[in-house]
Scaffold this motif. Structure first.
Motif, short mmCIF file in Angstrom:
data_model
loop_
_atom_site.label_atom_id
_atom_site.label_comp_id
_atom_site.label_asym_id
_atom_site.label_seq_id
_atom_site.Cartn_x
_atom_site.Cartn_y
_atom_site.Cartn_z
N GLU A 4 0.84 -1.21 0.00
CA GLU A 4 0.00 0.00 0.00
C GLU A 4 0.87 1.25 0.00
OE1 GLU A 4 -3.24 2.44 -0.27
OE2 GLU A 4 -3.13 0.29 -0.64
N GLU A 5 1.96 1.24 0.76
CA GLU A 5 2.87 2.38 0.77
C GLU A 5 3.51 2.57 -0.61
OE1 GLU A 5 4.52 2.56 5.33
OE2 GLU A 5 5.31 0.99 4.02
N LEU A 8 0.97 4.16 -2.88
CA LEU A 8 0.77 5.59 -2.57
C LEU A 8 1.93 6.44 -3.09
CD1 LEU A 8 -0.70 5.40 1.03
CD2 LEU A 8 -1.87 6.23 -1.02
N SER A 12 1.35 9.07 -6.16
CA SER A 12 1.58 10.48 -5.89
C SER A 12 2.72 11.02 -6.76
CB SER A 12 1.85 10.73 -4.41
OG SER A 12 2.99 10.02 -3.96
N THR A 111 -1.78 13.64 1.65
CA THR A 111 -2.56 13.20 2.80
C THR A 111 -1.61 12.63 3.86
OG1 THR A 111 -2.80 10.96 1.96
CG2 THR A 111 -4.48 12.58 1.26
N PRO A 112 -2.10 12.42 5.07
CA PRO A 112 -1.25 11.78 6.08
C PRO A 112 -0.73 10.41 5.63
CG PRO A 112 -3.12 12.82 7.14
CD PRO A 112 -3.36 12.91 5.66
N ASP A 113 -1.53 9.64 4.91
CA ASP A 113 -1.09 8.34 4.43
C ASP A 113 0.01 8.47 3.37
OD1 ASP A 113 -2.81 6.99 6.12
OD2 ASP A 113 -4.32 6.60 4.57
N VAL A 114 -0.13 9.44 2.48
CA VAL A 114 0.89 9.67 1.46
C VAL A 114 2.19 10.14 2.13
CG1 VAL A 114 1.54 11.12 -0.53
CG2 VAL A 114 -0.74 10.09 -0.42
N ALA A 116 3.19 9.51 5.15
CA ALA A 116 3.78 8.36 5.86
C ALA A 116 4.46 7.41 4.87
CB ALA A 116 2.70 7.62 6.65
N ALA A 117 3.86 7.21 3.72
CA ALA A 117 4.45 6.31 2.72
C ALA A 117 5.77 6.87 2.20
CB ALA A 117 3.46 6.08 1.57
N SER A 120 8.40 6.58 4.88
CA SER A 120 8.88 5.20 4.95
C SER A 120 9.85 4.91 3.81
CB SER A 120 7.70 4.24 4.90
OG SER A 120 8.14 2.91 4.88
#
Length: 141
Positions: A4-5, A8, A12, A111-114, A116-117, A120
């Motif tokens: 998933e990371e 993303l 992006s 986004t916060p998920d993007v 974080a990815a 990472s």
């Protein structure tokens, strides 16, 4: 990095690729703003450097799904950067400038998920590169 990371980061980056020239300019402007001492490591004419940055990012982002495929190139890049004067402490500064650039370039898509990815991905690769260049994993300060 999990799948998933990777997805993303790749999705992006695809949104940034069309504005790669502007993104590279923003990145280096930010890097030299927050770490003016590193400017001496770069040529006066940054046009080729900006192209190299975006080409390298494209290769790395494209290879994230098969990390082993990009590690040899990341190792070679890390070792070349030692000759330019790069130190382990530069990696988090560069990462901060990269994340800042992506946030500006992506706007609402950051986004916060993007975030974080990307964090990472950068952490994984910069840790590997530091290890390859300096022989041990060092905490970047």
């Amino acid at each position: 990095m999990n799948s998933e990371e990777v997805k993303l980061v790749q999705e992006s980056f695809a949104k940034v690729a069309p504005i790669s020239e502007a993104a590279a300019q923003i990145f280096y402007d930010r890097l030299f703003e927050v770490a003016p001492q590193v400017k001496a490591m770069f040529p006066d004419d940054m046009s080729e450097q900006r192209k190299k940055l975006m080409a390298t990012l494209a290769v790395v982002v494209g290879g994230l799904g098969n990390l082993q495929s990009i590690l040899p190139a990341a190792s070679a890049l890390a070792k070349r950067h030692v000759a330019y004067g790069a130190k382990p402490a530069h990696y988090p500064v560069v990462g901060g400038a990269l994340l800042w650039t992506l946030e500006k370039g992506l706007g609402e898509a950051w986004t916060p998920d993007v975030a974080a990815a990307w964090t990472s991905a950068y952490g994984t690769l910069s840790g590997y590169m530091i290890s390859e260049a300096y022989g041990t994993v060092q905490a970047a300060e």
